[in-house]
Design a protein around this motif. Structure first.
Motif, short mmCIF file in Angstrom:
data_model
loop_
_atom_site.label_atom_id
_atom_site.label_comp_id
_atom_site.label_asym_id
_atom_site.label_seq_id
_atom_site.Cartn_x
_atom_site.Cartn_y
_atom_site.Cartn_z
N LYS A 41 39.56 -15.22 1.53
CA LYS A 41 38.91 -14.01 1.23
C LYS A 41 39.92 -12.87 1.22
O LYS A 41 40.80 -12.78 1.75
CB LYS A 41 37.58 -14.06 2.08
N GLN A 55 37.77 -15.33 -2.40
CA GLN A 55 36.55 -14.55 -2.38
C GLN A 55 36.57 -13.43 -1.90
O GLN A 55 37.26 -12.92 -0.81
CB GLN A 55 35.60 -15.74 -1.74
N GLY A 59 35.61 -16.26 -6.35
CA GLY A 59 34.27 -16.45 -5.68
C GLY A 59 34.08 -15.02 -5.03
O GLY A 59 34.61 -14.15 -4.72
N SER A 117 31.24 -13.37 -1.54
CA SER A 117 30.36 -13.67 -0.55
C SER A 117 29.60 -12.60 -0.04
O SER A 117 30.02 -11.32 -0.26
CB SER A 117 31.19 -14.07 0.69
N SER A 156 32.10 -19.24 -7.57
CA SER A 156 31.42 -19.63 -6.50
C SER A 156 30.56 -18.32 -5.76
O SER A 156 31.05 -16.87 -6.06
CB SER A 156 32.33 -20.33 -5.58
N SER A 157 29.61 -18.57 -4.97
CA SER A 157 29.06 -17.65 -4.22
C SER A 157 28.87 -18.16 -2.75
O SER A 157 28.76 -19.46 -2.73
CB SER A 157 27.68 -17.18 -4.61
N GLN A 158 29.31 -17.54 -1.84
CA GLN A 158 29.15 -17.97 -0.35
C GLN A 158 28.25 -17.13 0.36
O GLN A 158 28.39 -16.03 0.70
CB GLN A 158 30.64 -17.98 0.37
#
Length: 315
Positions: free
Chosen positions: A85, A125, A155, A157, A175-177
């Motif tokens: 990240k 991310q 991504g 988050s 993507s998403s967290q």
């Protein structure tokens, strides 16, 4: 272990990923590097090929431990998916703040590549939205890194639907967290359906609710060392803790009927939710990830799902 492709990419991920927040020690009361390395090796032996980390986890320590564990295990680089990240900054007194300015991210990617001993990041991310930096600026710099081949997928988050919409106007979003577990289902109202609609992979973090859903806590044992922020979380104190422990006991009984542990039931439930791609199982010492082997190869039936919902309502 179960595997799938990260939506919109050619990246094959294990559906259970190793989460390494605790391995960094920060906010978890410290860590033991030897134990952490053995935990990573145990995850790899189970077939877990996806490892999620971040620079702020121990202020670089988590990333360095991941690199050392992979080096000692001699894992070919193309056989592991490294997710890390950006977007957080800190000082030498462990004060932490959000910073997603382009110049910060350009520095962070180079620092992460060095600590992780790799030439590219599989999934990069943004850790938290930065209210001081326009999302378009942050998205543009990650798109730049994506074009350069330094990252293979993008991504975010902890982003809201509105923030993801702003992002997608500027750059790809793979993507998403968000946090997601039996006790925290907020994303069902917006983030999860949005990601399903737009083909965005969901990497659910905290599927075990920071250990609550492992079934290992009682009122007496829910005590934490200095530096462990769970001591200040409402779900680990007072009446809310007692209510959660009642839920866990009922879930444990249900899991035993299925020949599973409560942790396996909790993570399987997350993986069975439509739109969820990966569940992050955190571990920082050997034995904490071993139960993940019992998550694959079965699904929660509608009848069991109804019993789970009744437990959450009534306990």
């Amino acid at each position: 272990m179960e595997y799938t492709l990260l939506d919109g990419t050619g990246i094959r991920v294990s559906r259970v990923a190793l989460g390494t927040w605790a391995i960094g020690g920060w906010l978890w009361g410290g860590t033991d590097v030897g134990d952490a390395i053995r935990a990573i090796h145990e995850a790899l032996d189970l077939g877990i090929t996806t490892i999620d980390t971040a620079p702020v986890y121990g202020f670089g320590l988590s990333e360095e431990i991941v690199a050392r564990a992979l080096r000692e295990k001699r894992v070919p680089r193309d056989q592991v998916v490294i997710a890390t990240k950006c977007g957080m900054e800190w000082d030498d007194k462990e004060n932490v703040w959000r910073n997603s300015r382009p110049e910060r991210i350009r520095q962070e990617i180079e620092d992460s590549l060095r600590r992780l001993e790799t030439e590219y990041i599989d999934l990069y991310q943004v850790h938290w939205p930065d209210p001081e930096t326009p999302i378009a600026e942050t998205a543009a710099v990650l798109a730049e890194l994506y074009r350069q081949g330094k990252i293979r997928a993008i991504g975010v988050s902890n982003y809201s639907v509105e923030q993801m919409d702003q992002w997608r106007a500027v750059a790809p979003l793979h993507s998403s967290q968000p946090p997601y577990n039996l006790l925290d289902r907020r994303i069902e109202a917006d983030v999860l359906p949005y990601c399903r609609e737009h083909g965005i992979a969901v990497l659910a973090y905290s599927p075990l609710a920071r250990g609550l859903l492992t079934g290992k806590f009682t009122e007496e044992t829910a005590k934490f060392p200095p530096g462990d922020t769970r001591a200040r979380e409402s779900r680990f104190t007072g009446e809310e803790l007692r209510r959660n422990l009642r839920r866990v006991e009922h879930l444990r009984a249900l899991a035993q009927e299925l020949g599973k542990t409560v942790a396996q039931l909790a993570v399987r439930w997350v993986l069975d939710q439509p739109g969820v791609t990966v569940a992050l199982w955190g571990a920082r010492r050997p034995g904490q990830i071993a139960e993940a082997a019992g998550v694959a190869g079965w699904v929660i039936t509608p009848a069991v799902r109804e019993r789970i919902e009744a437990i959450l309502r009534e306990a």
